[in-house]
Design a protein around this motif. Structure first.
Motif, PDB file in Angstrom:
ATOM      1  N   UNK A 104       0.417  -1.232   0.128  1.00  0.00           N
ATOM      2  CA  UNK A 104       0.342   0.210  -0.033  1.00  0.00           C
ATOM      3  C   UNK A 104       0.695   0.871   0.090  1.00  0.00           C
ATOM      4  N   UNK A 105       2.069   1.168   0.759  1.00  0.00           N
ATOM      5  CA  UNK A 105       2.910   2.659   0.877  1.00  0.00           C
ATOM      6  C   UNK A 105       2.910   3.082  -0.500  1.00  0.00           C
ATOM      7  N   UNK A 106       3.982   1.936  -1.464  1.00  0.00           N
ATOM      8  CA  UNK A 106       4.172   1.766  -2.921  1.00  0.00           C
ATOM      9  C   UNK A 106       3.472   2.560  -3.662  1.00  0.00           C
ATOM     10  N   UNK A 107       2.118   1.805  -3.301  1.00  0.00           N
ATOM     11  CA  UNK A 107       1.027   2.664  -4.158  1.00  0.00           C
ATOM     12  C   UNK A 107       1.314   4.014  -4.148  1.00  0.00           C
ATOM     13  N   UNK A 108       1.038   4.179  -2.755  1.00  0.00           N
ATOM     14  CA  UNK A 108       0.877   5.721  -2.602  1.00  0.00           C
ATOM     15  C   UNK A 108       1.584   6.230  -2.792  1.00  0.00           C
ATOM     16  N   UNK A 109       3.148   5.886  -2.213  1.00  0.00           N
ATOM     17  CA  UNK A 109       4.159   6.811  -3.212  1.00  0.00           C
ATOM     18  C   UNK A 109       4.023   7.135  -5.048  1.00  0.00           C
ATOM     19  N   UNK A 146       1.300   7.136  -6.861  1.00  0.00           N
ATOM     20  CA  UNK A 146      -0.012   8.371  -6.169  1.00  0.00           C
ATOM     21  C   UNK A 146       0.639   9.760  -6.355  1.00  0.00           C
ATOM     22  N   UNK A 147       1.653  10.239  -5.358  1.00  0.00           N
ATOM     23  CA  UNK A 147       2.666  11.529  -5.579  1.00  0.00           C
ATOM     24  C   UNK A 147       3.177  11.604  -6.740  1.00  0.00           C
ATOM     25  N   UNK A 148       3.705  10.823  -7.888  1.00  0.00           N
ATOM     26  CA  UNK A 148       4.486  10.877  -8.821  1.00  0.00           C
ATOM     27  C   UNK A 148       2.776  11.337  -9.719  1.00  0.00           C
ATOM     28  N   UNK A 149       1.718  11.416  -9.615  1.00  0.00           N
ATOM     29  CA  UNK A 149       1.026  10.712 -10.473  1.00  0.00           C
ATOM     30  C   UNK A 149       0.063  11.924 -10.531  1.00  0.00           C
ATOM     31  N   UNK A 150      -0.405  12.448  -9.029  1.00  0.00           N
ATOM     32  CA  UNK A 150      -1.066  13.619  -8.547  1.00  0.00           C
ATOM     33  C   UNK A 150      -1.068  14.709  -8.419  1.00  0.00           C
ATOM     34  N   UNK A 151       1.128  14.641  -8.062  1.00  0.00           N
ATOM     35  CA  UNK A 151       1.276  15.030  -7.547  1.00  0.00           C
ATOM     36  C   UNK A 151       1.678  15.708  -5.397  1.00  0.00           C
ATOM     37  N   UNK A 152       1.188  17.237  -5.171  1.00  0.00           N
ATOM     38  CA  UNK A 152       1.357  17.114  -3.762  1.00  0.00           C
ATOM     39  C   UNK A 152       0.514  16.928  -3.018  1.00  0.00           C
ATOM     40  N   UNK A 192       6.523  12.013   3.116  1.00  0.00           N
ATOM     41  CA  UNK A 192       7.070  12.371   1.684  1.00  0.00           C
ATOM     42  C   UNK A 192       7.248  13.154   1.172  1.00  0.00           C
ATOM     43  N   UNK A 193       5.613  13.332   0.922  1.00  0.00           N
ATOM     44  CA  UNK A 193       5.687  14.975  -0.079  1.00  0.00           C
ATOM     45  C   UNK A 193       6.876  15.374   0.337  1.00  0.00           C
ATOM     46  N   UNK A 194       6.669  16.245   1.985  1.00  0.00           N
ATOM     47  CA  UNK A 194       8.117  16.862   2.411  1.00  0.00           C
ATOM     48  C   UNK A 194      10.001  16.547   1.864  1.00  0.00           C
TER      49      UNK A 194
END
Length: 215
Positions: free
Chosen positions: A102-107, A109-115, A136-138
């Motif tokens: 799940x964390x890999x998928x969430x990571x 998503x940051x690259x796909x959708x932005x912050x 992570x985004x910070x």
């Protein structure tokens, strides 16, 4: 019999029946496998809690049998102790794999959708996952600011080599003002069309604010 409540170990409320060890943990993994790559299912809080309760029951049962083996020399209990210990380890691996995937998928998503993640995606995340995403985004933002000789570089842009630096886009919904490199301010109003730098549009396209107009 259990000395505290007069109940046999097999009657523990969280103790699985014969042949059902680790079923709940395996179901968590199957749940992820049923989703397409990049999709994030709702966090199965109830499923994780049931697995942890099963692990606690297995541990308590083993602890009791280990004590009985030592005090009464019950060597016949050792195979059952080993079986339950293997189940404990399997449950642990399954829960760890579930949370890590799940964390890999969430990571991603940051690259796909932005912050800023869409509300429907955030709804599927647990409180701890939301906290992890914020950290992570910070960290990613701090790393990108350190690139380019201190000038910063957004490495999440142009995930695929672009064919052109400018693209035509249409606003799907009102978004407000957008300032581009030359200082021009564009009003992103629903159904309006603009010819904009690709790198300024990618995150907005992923967020559903803009759509690429393909001629």
């Amino acid at each position: 019999m259990c000395p505290r409540n007069g109940r046999t170990k097999e009657q523990h409320p969280n103790f699985p029946g014969p042949g059902m060890f680790c079923e709940k943990a395996v179901e968590l993994i199957r749940e992820l496998q049923r989703m397409n790559d990049g999709q994030l299912p709702a966090f199965n809080e109830d499923g994780v809690r049931q697995v942890l309760q099963e692990m606690e029951a297995l541990y308590d049962h083993n602890q009791s049998d280990v004590n009985e083996t030592k005090s009464d020399h019950r060597a016949d209990l050792i195979p059952s102790i080993r079986l339950r210990h293997c189940c404990l380890l399997r449950n642990q691996r399954c829960v760890t794999a579930y949370l890590y995937d799940r964390l890999l998928r969430i990571r991603a998503l940051r690259w796909e959708y932005g912050s800023v993640l869409p509300a429907n995606v955030r709804f599927h995340m647990s409180a701890e996952e939301l906290q992890w995403f914020a950290c992570y985004k910070k960290s990613l933002a701090a790393f990108m600011r350190s690139l380019g000789g201190g000038g910063g570089l957004d490495i999440t842009q142009d995930m695929k080599p672009p064919k052109s630096l400018y693209i035509e886009v249409r606003c799907v919904k009102d978004h407000g003002e957008l300032e581009i490199d030359d200082g021009t301010v564009i009003l992103l109003k629903k159904n309006s069309q603009h010819f904009l730098p690709r790198w300024k549009c990618e995150h907005l396209i992923r967020q559903g604010v803009l759509e690429h107009v393909v001629s």
